[in-house]
Design an enzyme around this catalytic site. Structure first.
Site, mmCIF file in Angstrom:
data_model
loop_
_atom_site.group_PDB
_atom_site.id
_atom_site.type_symbol
_atom_site.label_atom_id
_atom_site.label_comp_id
_atom_site.label_asym_id
_atom_site.label_seq_id
_atom_site.Cartn_x
_atom_site.Cartn_y
_atom_site.Cartn_z
ATOM 1 N N GLY A 20 0.804 -1.214 0.000
ATOM 2 C CA GLY A 20 0.000 0.000 0.000
ATOM 3 C C GLY A 20 0.831 1.255 0.000
ATOM 4 O O GLY A 20 0.486 2.257 0.626
ATOM 5 N N ALA A 21 1.925 1.250 -0.757
ATOM 6 C CA ALA A 21 2.878 2.360 -0.718
ATOM 7 C C ALA A 21 2.506 3.507 -1.648
ATOM 8 O O ALA A 21 3.252 4.483 -1.737
ATOM 9 C CB ALA A 21 4.278 1.851 -1.074
ATOM 10 N N ASN A 22 1.381 3.425 -2.314
ATOM 11 C CA ASN A 22 1.027 4.471 -3.268
ATOM 12 C C ASN A 22 0.320 5.666 -2.629
ATOM 13 O O ASN A 22 0.127 6.696 -3.273
ATOM 14 C CB ASN A 22 0.140 3.914 -4.385
ATOM 15 C CG ASN A 22 -1.145 3.317 -3.867
ATOM 16 O OD1 ASN A 22 -1.122 2.195 -3.347
ATOM 17 N ND2 ASN A 22 -2.269 4.026 -3.969
ATOM 18 N N GLY A 24 -1.045 7.689 1.444
ATOM 19 C CA GLY A 24 -1.121 7.719 2.899
ATOM 20 C C GLY A 24 0.179 7.382 3.594
ATOM 21 O O GLY A 24 1.273 7.801 3.206
ATOM 22 N N ILE A 25 0.052 6.598 4.652
ATOM 23 C CA ILE A 25 1.191 6.238 5.489
ATOM 24 C C ILE A 25 2.240 5.462 4.693
ATOM 25 O O ILE A 25 3.440 5.684 4.852
ATOM 26 C CB ILE A 25 0.702 5.433 6.692
ATOM 27 C CG1 ILE A 25 -0.054 6.367 7.653
ATOM 28 C CG2 ILE A 25 1.849 4.735 7.412
ATOM 29 C CD1 ILE A 25 -0.862 5.661 8.692
ATOM 30 N N GLY A 26 1.800 4.561 3.830
ATOM 31 C CA GLY A 26 2.734 3.781 3.035
ATOM 32 C C GLY A 26 3.583 4.649 2.129
ATOM 33 O O GLY A 26 4.797 4.435 1.991
ATOM 34 N N SER A 146 -4.061 -0.926 14.755
ATOM 35 C CA SER A 146 -4.882 0.266 14.958
ATOM 36 C C SER A 146 -5.321 0.330 16.405
ATOM 37 O O SER A 146 -5.445 -0.710 17.079
ATOM 38 C CB SER A 146 -6.117 0.211 14.040
ATOM 39 O OG SER A 146 -7.092 1.159 14.418
ATOM 40 N N TYR A 171 -13.657 -4.594 11.233
ATOM 41 C CA TYR A 171 -12.384 -3.870 11.214
ATOM 42 C C TYR A 171 -11.594 -4.108 12.498
ATOM 43 O O TYR A 171 -10.382 -4.354 12.458
ATOM 44 C CB TYR A 171 -12.636 -2.371 11.014
ATOM 45 C CG TYR A 171 -11.377 -1.553 10.939
ATOM 46 C CD1 TYR A 171 -10.509 -1.680 9.857
ATOM 47 C CD2 TYR A 171 -11.043 -0.652 11.944
ATOM 48 C CE1 TYR A 171 -9.344 -0.930 9.774
ATOM 49 C CE2 TYR A 171 -9.890 0.106 11.882
ATOM 50 C CZ TYR A 171 -9.039 -0.033 10.788
ATOM 51 O OH TYR A 171 -7.880 0.706 10.718
#
Length: 303
Positions: A20-22, A24-26, A146, A171
């Site tokens: 998920g590096a595209n 936000g945090i990533g 989380s 979640y």
């Protein structure tokens, strides 16, 4: 003085895989690690968005994009094969990607999608990449949980929440599973005498697109639109939300089996420090039970 990313040691020669590096945090983690000299593998579901994110990084950054859909065990296996073919030695694996608060649904493998993507996808990816990590001195596996894990429990007898589904319940279960997995993995790595360590972290309440572009449409009465409008007023930035991840990944004082998050307002915001996991998450018997269930569901066993 509180920790900040300027304290990240030189990462030259190190290889980091970030799911998920595209965005936000990533993305923030990728940017900081690349700036410190790391080779960054952006493992992302949407290649178009990954390429757009890559274009926002310095041109001289050493970055590779690999297609990864955590909702597909076949895609996870293909991505792992592609990574290992080019990088037989890894230093960091950041299990960052995730989804949040979506309507009930299943992955292509039949898993409840929040549990399937947030936990089971990363469970399989970690197992497959572990041979490239386990004997590397200073290597780390960081899994993002989380503060929502505090409201969760693992429904061992109904893991897909059939007839009991709720967005928050699913979640919370998935993020609790992330934390339990990270802690149990470190127990097993230590028993095996492995060099790598497993750590967990959480971003506090960070303004990211974790819930996905469809949250406004997938929440009743359009309440997602209200949430999206208020969200920036209630949270810290994605940049600061990434600091616990970067701390767990690079700080010499961060320890395997530990959990890190923001320091202020009951871990909602602030610089990173050691966080307080729920006692349930640290229970070795429950951790072993989740591990066995995850192996059974995915058919994936750790080396």
């Amino acid at each position: 003085m509180p920790w900040n990313p300027s304290e990240i040691p030189d990462q030259s020669g190190r290889v980091a895989v970030i799911t998920g590096a595209n965005s936000g945090i990533g993305f923030k983690a990728a940017r900081h690690l690349a700036a410190k000299g790391a080779t960054v593998i952006m493992a992302c579901r949407n290649l178009e968005k990954a390429r757009a994110a890559r274009a926002r990084l310095p041109a001289d950054a050493n970055v590779r994009i690999v297609e990864l859909d955590l909702g597909s065990q076949a895609s996870v296996k293909k991505a792992a094969e592609e990574i290992l073919a080019e990088y037989p030695r890894l230093d960091l694996l950041l299990n960052n990607a995730g989804i949040m608060w979506l309507e009930e649904g299943r992955t292509e493998d039949g898993f409840e999608r929040q549990f399937g993507i947030n936990h089971l996808g990363h469970f399989t990816l970690t197992a497959l990449l572990l041979p490239a990590l386990r004997d590397v001195v200073g290597s780390r596996i960081v899994t993002v949980s989380s503060i929502a894990h505090r409201a969760g429990r693992i429904h061992f007898d109904n893991i897909h929440l059939d007839g009991q589904y709720g967005r928050q319940r699913a979640y919370a279960q998935a993020k609790l599973a992330n934390l339990m997995f990270a802690v149990e993995l470190d127990r097993r790595l230590q028993r095996a005498g492995a060099q790598t360590r497993s750590l967990a972290c959480h971003p506090g309440i960070a303004s990211t697109n974790l819930a996905g572009p469809g949250i406004a449409e997938e929440t009743p009465l359009g309440i997602g639109r209200v949430v999206r409008w208020l969200w920036p007023l209630m949270t810290q930035s994605a940049e600061k939300g990434a600091w616990p991840t970067l701390y767990a990944a690079t700080a010499p004082q961060a320890e395997g089996g530990h959990y890190y998050g923001p320091a202020r307002l009951k871990e909602a915001v602030g610089p990173p420090r050691e966080a307080r996991p729920r006692r349930y998450a640290m229970d070795p018997e429950k951790g072993q039970r989740l591990w066995a269930l995850s192996e059974s569901l995915t058919g994936q066993h750790f080396p």
